[in-house]
Design a protein around this motif. Structure first.
Motif, PDB file in Angstrom:
ATOM      1  N   ALA A 178       2.340 -37.886   7.669  1.00 30.12           N
ATOM      2  CA  ALA A 178       1.450 -37.278   6.686  1.00 30.12           C
ATOM      3  C   ALA A 178       0.571 -36.257   7.391  1.00 30.12           C
ATOM      4  N   THR A 179       0.263 -35.188   6.665  1.00 28.50           N
ATOM      5  CA  THR A 179      -0.615 -34.155   7.215  1.00 28.50           C
ATOM      6  C   THR A 179      -1.690 -33.796   6.194  1.00 28.50           C
ATOM      7  N   LEU A 180      -2.855 -33.449   6.738  1.00 34.57           N
ATOM      8  CA  LEU A 180      -3.960 -32.931   5.929  1.00 34.57           C
ATOM      9  C   LEU A 180      -4.733 -31.985   6.836  1.00 34.57           C
ATOM     10  N   SER A 181      -4.690 -30.714   6.514  1.00 35.71           N
ATOM     11  CA  SER A 181      -5.261 -29.697   7.405  1.00 35.71           C
ATOM     12  C   SER A 181      -6.774 -29.856   7.561  1.00 35.71           C
ATOM     13  N   ALA A 182      -7.281 -29.374   8.676  1.00 34.04           N
ATOM     14  CA  ALA A 182      -8.724 -29.388   8.925  1.00 34.04           C
ATOM     15  C   ALA A 182      -9.456 -28.583   7.857  1.00 34.04           C
ATOM     16  N   ALA A 183      -8.855 -27.485   7.411  1.00 33.85           N
ATOM     17  CA  ALA A 183      -9.479 -26.669   6.372  1.00 33.85           C
ATOM     18  C   ALA A 183      -9.611 -27.448   5.062  1.00 33.85           C
ATOM     19  N   GLU A 184      -8.587 -28.204   4.707  1.00 33.36           N
ATOM     20  CA  GLU A 184      -8.638 -29.000   3.475  1.00 33.36           C
ATOM     21  C   GLU A 184      -9.643 -30.143   3.621  1.00 33.36           C
ATOM     22  N   ALA A 230       0.214 -41.841   3.600  1.00 35.82           N
ATOM     23  CA  ALA A 230      -0.827 -40.964   3.028  1.00 35.82           C
ATOM     24  C   ALA A 230      -2.187 -41.650   3.100  1.00 35.82           C
ATOM     25  N   GLY A 231      -2.216 -42.948   2.827  1.00 34.58           N
ATOM     26  CA  GLY A 231      -3.462 -43.695   2.914  1.00 34.58           C
ATOM     27  C   GLY A 231      -4.021 -43.709   4.326  1.00 34.58           C
ATOM     28  N   ALA A 232      -3.140 -43.843   5.310  1.00 35.82           N
ATOM     29  CA  ALA A 232      -3.574 -43.805   6.706  1.00 35.82           C
ATOM     30  C   ALA A 232      -4.192 -42.449   7.035  1.00 35.82           C
ATOM     31  N   MET A 233      -3.593 -41.380   6.525  1.00 35.87           N
ATOM     32  CA  MET A 233      -4.152 -40.042   6.754  1.00 35.87           C
ATOM     33  C   MET A 233      -5.519 -39.926   6.103  1.00 35.87           C
ATOM     34  N   CYS A 234      -5.630 -40.448   4.903  1.00 36.41           N
ATOM     35  CA  CYS A 234      -6.899 -40.419   4.170  1.00 36.41           C
ATOM     36  C   CYS A 234      -7.984 -41.179   4.944  1.00 36.41           C
ATOM     37  N   ILE A 235      -7.640 -42.358   5.430  1.00 38.05           N
ATOM     38  CA  ILE A 235      -8.604 -43.146   6.199  1.00 38.05           C
ATOM     39  C   ILE A 235      -8.983 -42.415   7.482  1.00 38.05           C
ATOM     40  N   ALA A 236      -7.987 -41.865   8.176  1.00 34.63           N
ATOM     41  CA  ALA A 236      -8.262 -41.158   9.426  1.00 34.63           C
ATOM     42  C   ALA A 236      -9.189 -39.964   9.196  1.00 34.63           C
ATOM     43  N   ALA A 237      -8.970 -39.244   8.105  1.00 31.52           N
ATOM     44  CA  ALA A 237      -9.758 -38.040   7.838  1.00 31.52           C
ATOM     45  C   ALA A 237     -11.157 -38.337   7.316  1.00 31.52           C
ATOM     46  N   ALA A 250      -6.043 -35.606  14.375  1.00 28.68           N
ATOM     47  CA  ALA A 250      -7.029 -35.075  13.432  1.00 28.68           C
ATOM     48  C   ALA A 250      -6.405 -34.636  12.109  1.00 28.68           C
ATOM     49  N   GLU A 251      -5.192 -34.084  12.150  1.00 31.09           N
ATOM     50  CA  GLU A 251      -4.554 -33.545  10.948  1.00 31.09           C
ATOM     51  C   GLU A 251      -3.210 -34.208  10.640  1.00 31.09           C
ATOM     52  N   ARG A 252      -2.879 -35.277  11.360  1.00 34.64           N
ATOM     53  CA  ARG A 252      -1.540 -35.866  11.215  1.00 34.64           C
ATOM     54  C   ARG A 252      -1.564 -37.327  11.622  1.00 34.64           C
ATOM     55  N   VAL A 253      -0.835 -38.154  10.867  1.00 30.60           N
ATOM     56  CA  VAL A 253      -0.590 -39.544  11.256  1.00 30.60           C
ATOM     57  C   VAL A 253       0.888 -39.850  11.058  1.00 30.60           C
ATOM     58  N   THR A 254       1.370 -40.830  11.826  1.00 31.21           N
ATOM     59  CA  THR A 254       2.722 -41.331  11.610  1.00 31.21           C
ATOM     60  C   THR A 254       2.655 -42.848  11.475  1.00 31.21           C
ATOM     61  N   VAL A 255       3.496 -43.353  10.583  1.00 31.01           N
ATOM     62  CA  VAL A 255       3.563 -44.783  10.299  1.00 31.01           C
ATOM     63  C   VAL A 255       5.038 -45.175  10.293  1.00 31.01           C
ATOM     64  N   ILE A 256       5.334 -46.310  10.902  1.00 31.38           N
ATOM     65  CA  ILE A 256       6.714 -46.800  11.021  1.00 31.38           C
ATOM     66  C   ILE A 256       6.943 -47.936  10.026  1.00 31.38           C
ATOM     67  N   LEU A 257       8.120 -47.942   9.407  1.00 29.10           N
ATOM     68  CA  LEU A 257       8.575 -49.077   8.614  1.00 29.10           C
ATOM     69  C   LEU A 257       9.797 -49.642   9.336  1.00 29.10           C
TER      70      LEU A 257
END
Length: 155
Positions: free
Chosen positions: A102-108, A63-70, A30-37
């Protein structure tokens, strides 16, 4: 909430460059994604470390993955996420496979939704940290995003 497979496909469909980059969604929360290169000789620079452009690309993809997830529901309604500003700090030479987190808090996330509901055009920042296979932080990035308002929602 999207799973990693669905998010991976959305990233490839929405941003063709992600196919070229080769980044792979690993986890979605919900607030975090990880992406591998994955490690690849095509991503190296003249001194044998991961090229700065590849690191930046991984950071933006994460960051884009986090944006899409959120905000996948908002994107289905026509809101388009775009980067409006970015910063990068290369801390240590990056070698081998890299992991972006990448992280994006639930509050944000809630603040962004509230601002949209009130007719605003929110901006928000997603922080990304790149680490190598030993867990050493190599690169820190921040991306400011905006959600472009769909044409039918403009007042």
């Amino acid at each position: 909430m999207l799973d990693a497979t669905a998010l991976r496909q959305l990233m490839l469909d929405a941003v063709p460059f992600n196919r070229v980059l080769g980044a792979q969604v690993e986890t979605v929360e919900a607030e975090r994604v990880t992406v591998i290169l994955p490690e690849s000789p095509e991503r190296l620079n003249h001194v044998g470390t991961v090229h700065a452009a590849a690191q930046f690309g991984l950071g933006e993809a994460t960051a884009g993955a986090m944006c899409i997830a959120a905000f996948a529901d908002l994107q289905r309604r026509g809101y388009a996420p775009v980067v409006t500003d970015a910063s990068v700090s290369y801390r240590r030479p990056a070698r081998g496979e890299l992991r972006g987190e990448a992280t994006l808090s639930a509050a944000e996330q809630a603040r962004v939704r509230e601002e949209i509901a009130a007719g605003g055009r929110p901006r928000f920042t997603i922080a990304v940290r790149l680490t190598d296979q030993q867990g050493t932080a190599t690169t820190e990035l921040t991306f400011e995003w905006a959600l472009l308002v769909p044409p039918d929602a403009r007042g």
